[in-house]
Design a protein around this motif. Structure first.
Motif, PDB file in Angstrom:
ATOM      1  N   LEU A 187     101.490  72.410 153.168  1.00 55.98           N
ATOM      2  CA  LEU A 187     100.430  73.389 153.011  1.00 55.98           C
ATOM      3  C   LEU A 187     100.190  73.746 151.552  1.00 55.98           C
ATOM      4  CD1 LEU A 187     101.526  75.696 155.927  1.00 55.98           C
ATOM      5  CD2 LEU A 187      99.574  74.135 155.919  1.00 55.98           C
ATOM      6  N   SER A 188     101.049  73.208 150.683  1.00 57.90           N
ATOM      7  CA  SER A 188     100.966  73.596 149.275  1.00 57.90           C
ATOM      8  C   SER A 188      99.620  73.210 148.667  1.00 57.90           C
ATOM      9  CB  SER A 188     102.095  72.954 148.485  1.00 57.90           C
ATOM     10  OG  SER A 188     101.998  71.560 148.604  1.00 57.90           O
ATOM     11  N   TYR A 189      98.998  72.174 149.231  1.00 55.37           N
ATOM     12  CA  TYR A 189      97.727  71.730 148.649  1.00 55.37           C
ATOM     13  C   TYR A 189      96.615  72.756 148.827  1.00 55.37           C
ATOM     14  CZ  TYR A 189      95.596  70.670 153.117  1.00 55.37           C
ATOM     15  OH  TYR A 189      95.040  70.783 154.364  1.00 55.37           O
ATOM     16  N   LEU A 190      96.795  73.623 149.826  1.00 56.27           N
ATOM     17  CA  LEU A 190      95.764  74.641 150.057  1.00 56.27           C
ATOM     18  C   LEU A 190      95.527  75.490 148.815  1.00 56.27           C
ATOM     19  CD1 LEU A 190      96.432  75.983 153.664  1.00 56.27           C
ATOM     20  CD2 LEU A 190      94.350  74.898 152.816  1.00 56.27           C
ATOM     21  N   LYS A 191      96.602  75.701 148.065  1.00 51.33           N
ATOM     22  CA  LYS A 191      96.499  76.525 146.854  1.00 51.33           C
ATOM     23  C   LYS A 191      95.733  75.823 145.741  1.00 51.33           C
ATOM     24  CE  LYS A 191     100.833  77.218 146.304  1.00 51.33           C
ATOM     25  NZ  LYS A 191     102.170  77.582 145.833  1.00 51.33           N
ATOM     26  N   LYS A 192      95.808  74.474 145.775  1.00 47.44           N
ATOM     27  CA  LYS A 192      95.177  73.696 144.706  1.00 47.44           C
ATOM     28  C   LYS A 192      93.680  73.535 144.889  1.00 47.44           C
ATOM     29  CE  LYS A 192      99.113  70.766 143.583  1.00 47.44           C
ATOM     30  NZ  LYS A 192      99.572  69.379 143.460  1.00 47.44           N
ATOM     31  N   LEU A 193      93.213  73.817 146.090  1.00 41.36           N
ATOM     32  CA  LEU A 193      91.821  73.518 146.398  1.00 41.36           C
ATOM     33  C   LEU A 193      90.961  74.777 146.459  1.00 41.36           C
ATOM     34  CD1 LEU A 193      92.597  70.875 149.125  1.00 41.36           C
ATOM     35  CD2 LEU A 193      91.456  70.410 146.960  1.00 41.36           C
ATOM     36  N   PRO A 194      89.725  74.658 145.992  1.00 37.74           N
ATOM     37  CA  PRO A 194      88.825  75.819 145.968  1.00 37.74           C
ATOM     38  C   PRO A 194      88.195  76.057 147.340  1.00 37.74           C
ATOM     39  CG  PRO A 194      87.702  73.902 145.078  1.00 37.74           C
ATOM     40  CD  PRO A 194      89.082  73.445 145.451  1.00 37.74           C
ATOM     41  N   VAL A 195      89.039  76.340 148.316  1.00 40.69           N
ATOM     42  CA  VAL A 195      88.576  76.413 149.697  1.00 40.69           C
ATOM     43  C   VAL A 195      88.281  77.843 150.129  1.00 40.69           C
ATOM     44  CG1 VAL A 195      89.337  76.076 152.070  1.00 40.69           C
ATOM     45  CG2 VAL A 195      89.773  74.323 150.382  1.00 40.69           C
ATOM     46  N   LYS A 196      87.253  78.008 150.945  1.00 34.77           N
ATOM     47  CA  LYS A 196      86.904  79.334 151.420  1.00 34.77           C
ATOM     48  C   LYS A 196      87.116  79.470 152.926  1.00 34.77           C
ATOM     49  CE  LYS A 196      83.070  82.545 151.644  1.00 34.77           C
ATOM     50  NZ  LYS A 196      81.625  82.653 151.451  1.00 34.77           N
ATOM     51  N   GLU A 197      87.007  78.332 153.611  1.00 34.83           N
ATOM     52  CA  GLU A 197      87.017  78.365 155.073  1.00 34.83           C
ATOM     53  C   GLU A 197      87.948  77.302 155.624  1.00 34.83           C
ATOM     54  OE1 GLU A 197      83.025  78.794 156.995  1.00 34.83           O
ATOM     55  OE2 GLU A 197      83.547  76.898 157.944  1.00 34.83           O
ATOM     56  N   LEU A 198      88.617  77.638 156.713  1.00 31.48           N
ATOM     57  CA  LEU A 198      89.529  76.692 157.346  1.00 31.48           C
ATOM     58  C   LEU A 198      89.100  76.516 158.797  1.00 31.48           C
ATOM     59  CD1 LEU A 198      93.304  77.032 156.692  1.00 31.48           C
ATOM     60  CD2 LEU A 198      92.456  76.444 158.929  1.00 31.48           C
ATOM     61  N   LYS A 199      88.864  75.278 159.204  1.00 31.40           N
ATOM     62  CA  LYS A 199      88.426  75.009 160.574  1.00 31.40           C
ATOM     63  C   LYS A 199      89.557  74.385 161.378  1.00 31.40           C
ATOM     64  CE  LYS A 199      84.209  73.893 161.437  1.00 31.40           C
ATOM     65  NZ  LYS A 199      82.947  73.096 161.561  1.00 31.40           N
ATOM     66  N   ILE A 200      90.017  75.098 162.392  1.00 32.65           N
ATOM     67  CA  ILE A 200      91.117  74.604 163.228  1.00 32.65           C
ATOM     68  C   ILE A 200      90.586  73.481 164.113  1.00 32.65           C
ATOM     69  CG2 ILE A 200      92.895  75.213 164.897  1.00 32.65           C
ATOM     70  CD1 ILE A 200      92.502  78.142 164.070  1.00 32.65           C
ATOM     71  N   ASP A 201      91.275  72.355 164.079  1.00 33.71           N
ATOM     72  CA  ASP A 201      90.799  71.187 164.822  1.00 33.71           C
ATOM     73  C   ASP A 201      90.677  71.493 166.314  1.00 33.71           C
ATOM     74  OD1 ASP A 201      90.153  68.261 164.543  1.00 33.71           O
ATOM     75  OD2 ASP A 201      91.598  68.223 166.202  1.00 33.71           O
ATOM     76  N   LYS A 202      89.624  70.910 166.896  1.00 34.54           N
ATOM     77  CA  LYS A 202      89.356  71.205 168.303  1.00 34.54           C
ATOM     78  C   LYS A 202      90.460  70.714 169.241  1.00 34.54           C
ATOM     79  CE  LYS A 202      85.965  67.422 168.826  1.00 34.54           C
ATOM     80  NZ  LYS A 202      85.842  67.065 167.396  1.00 34.54           N
ATOM     81  N   SER A 203      91.265  69.750 168.808  1.00 40.12           N
ATOM     82  CA  SER A 203      92.336  69.262 169.688  1.00 40.12           C
ATOM     83  C   SER A 203      93.335  70.370 170.029  1.00 40.12           C
ATOM     84  CB  SER A 203      93.057  68.078 169.044  1.00 40.12           C
ATOM     85  OG  SER A 203      93.653  68.468 167.828  1.00 40.12           O
ATOM     86  N   PHE A 204      93.474  71.374 169.168  1.00 39.24           N
ATOM     87  CA  PHE A 204      94.370  72.502 169.463  1.00 39.24           C
ATOM     88  C   PHE A 204      93.646  73.577 170.283  1.00 39.24           C
ATOM     89  CE2 PHE A 204      95.653  70.886 165.224  1.00 39.24           C
ATOM     90  CZ  PHE A 204      96.890  70.381 165.574  1.00 39.24           C
ATOM     91  N   VAL A 205      92.345  73.687 170.014  1.00 38.06           N
ATOM     92  CA  VAL A 205      91.581  74.792 170.600  1.00 38.06           C
ATOM     93  C   VAL A 205      91.221  74.513 172.065  1.00 38.06           C
ATOM     94  CG1 VAL A 205      89.443  76.145 170.395  1.00 38.06           C
ATOM     95  CG2 VAL A 205      90.660  75.399 168.327  1.00 38.06           C
ATOM     96  N   ILE A 206      90.849  73.245 172.332  1.00 40.22           N
ATOM     97  CA  ILE A 206      90.361  72.894 173.659  1.00 40.22           C
ATOM     98  C   ILE A 206      91.334  73.305 174.761  1.00 40.22           C
ATOM     99  CG2 ILE A 206      89.920  70.891 175.164  1.00 40.22           C
ATOM    100  CD1 ILE A 206      88.422  69.612 172.800  1.00 40.22           C
ATOM    101  N   ASN A 207      92.629  73.069 174.553  1.00 35.65           N
ATOM    102  CA  ASN A 207      93.615  73.333 175.612  1.00 35.65           C
ATOM    103  C   ASN A 207      94.388  74.633 175.464  1.00 35.65           C
ATOM    104  OD1 ASN A 207      93.088  70.863 176.973  1.00 35.65           O
ATOM    105  ND2 ASN A 207      94.231  69.794 175.356  1.00 35.65           N
ATOM    106  N   MET A 208      94.044  75.446 174.489  1.00 41.08           N
ATOM    107  CA  MET A 208      94.875  76.633 174.258  1.00 41.08           C
ATOM    108  C   MET A 208      94.858  77.624 175.421  1.00 41.08           C
ATOM    109  SD  MET A 208      92.801  78.694 171.266  1.00 41.08           S
ATOM    110  CE  MET A 208      93.649  80.262 171.422  1.00 41.08           C
ATOM    111  N   GLY A 209      93.878  77.475 176.313  1.00 42.19           N
ATOM    112  CA  GLY A 209      93.798  78.333 177.494  1.00 42.19           C
ATOM    113  C   GLY A 209      94.958  78.109 178.452  1.00 42.19           C
ATOM    114  N   HIS A 210      95.502  76.895 178.488  1.00 44.97           N
ATOM    115  CA  HIS A 210      96.605  76.629 179.417  1.00 44.97           C
ATOM    116  C   HIS A 210      97.791  75.927 178.754  1.00 44.97           C
ATOM    117  CE1 HIS A 210      93.438  73.524 179.910  1.00 44.97           C
ATOM    118  NE2 HIS A 210      94.449  72.724 179.642  1.00 44.97           N
TER     119      HIS A 210
END
Ligand code: C2E
Ligand code: CA
Ligand code: CA
Ligand code: CA
Length: 278
Positions: A187-210
């Protein structure tokens, strides 16, 4: 290989026809489609979970081939990358997306747009000028544009990517990390990059209900993003249950079929108007 389903031909995302005539023909057709403006964009809103508003939409490439039907972007992009067409294609997408914004503005719809970049675009040192030129040409505020880049695309050449993205960020354009969680483990690279937004991949989101593990990964990612001062987006929200879970976990924005599918510009304009009158 292609499978015939009635009149339509459905492409599978494989590489079996890598060197076949069909592929060569497709590459030629893609070049023609770019030059002749025969590609299209669909737009999918990012919905704010706090106030139910929509401040931006993601542009997604669509290509209806006259003989083969819809060719998915998952197939178009690698083909464009391998044949050197990606630069032209990205410019087409940027230009089309920003022109759409100015059309919407004219119709009283004030909204931002997110455009996906390929790993190859991060090696194109002319990209900042191109972006700047198109923003000026279309009268778009830089704040209205977000560029989405996948983790893996940035990792292939982190220092160069960071430099290029910094130049773009300095103009006021936002950078989002796409498909977060599927790429590099550090995760250290997150600090190096001028990022404002993080999008959680749908593969984690789709099944999080169960799936408790997925739910936990999403929850931790939301906290991580917030601790880093980033806006967090969950993509692939396909059910009300998941939407409510994300809301209780403090996720900022959501995208997904449950809320709104990617739509052609005209349809999305109607959807946005309806939303704003609710
Ligand atoms: P992405 O950037 O992660 O885009 C999200 C994909 O998930 C889109 O697929 C979208 O239609 C789909 N999606 C949205 N909501 C849901 C949902 O609730 N459930 C599920 N299962 N899927 C959902 P699409 O349009 O087929 O695009 C696939 C990928 O192709 C994109 O993934 C992106 O990496 C790439 N792509 C699309 N357009 C462009 C483009 O203009 N330029 C570049 N470089 N890549 C593009
Ligand atoms: Ca994306
Ligand atoms: Ca994504
Ligand atoms: Ca993806």
């Amino acid at each position: 290989t292609a499978k015939h389903t009635g009149k339509r031909t459905v492409f599978y995302d494989d590489t079996q026809d890598e060197n076949s005539l069909l592929r060569l023909q497709l590459v030629k057709d893609l070049k023609d489609a770019i030059s002749n403006d025969h590609l299209d964009l669909h737009f999918q809103p990012k919905i704010n979970l706090v106030n139910q508003s929509v401040s931006s939409v993601e542009a997604l490439l669509r290509w209806e081939h006259p003989e083969h039907g819809m060719v998915p972007p998952g197939r178009i992009i690698p083909m464009a990358e391998q044949t050197g067409v990606i630069q032209q294609l990205t410019r087409w997408v940027l230009a089309r997306a920003l022109r759409q914004l100015s059309d919407w503005r004219r119709d009283g719809i004030d909204i931002g747009v997110a455009v996906n970049l390929s790993a190859y675009d991060l090696r194109d040192t002319t990209l900042p000028e191109v972006v700047h030129g198109l923003l000026t040409e279309t009268g778009t505020h830089p704040e209205q544009l977000t560029l989405e880049v996948t983790e893996s695309a940035m990792m292939s050449d982190l220092n160069n990517a960071a430099q290029l993205l910094s130049r773009i960020k300095e103009m006021g354009v936002s950078i989002a990390i796409d498909d977060f969680g599927t790429g590099f483990s550090s995760l250290s690279y997150l600090k190096k990059l001028p990022v404002k937004e993080l999008k959680i991949d749908k593969s984690f989101v789709i099944n999080m209900g169960h799936d408790e593990n997925d739910a936990m990964i999403v929850h931790s990612t939301i906290d991580l993003a917030h601790n880093l001062g980033l806006t967090v987006v969950a993509e692939g929200v396909e059910s009300r249950k998941v939407l409510e879970q994300l809301q209780s976990q403090g996720c900022d924005l959501v995208q997904g079929f449950h809320v709104c599918k990617p739509l052609p510009a005209v349809k999305l304009g109607g959807w946005l108007r309806e939303m704003s009158h609710r």
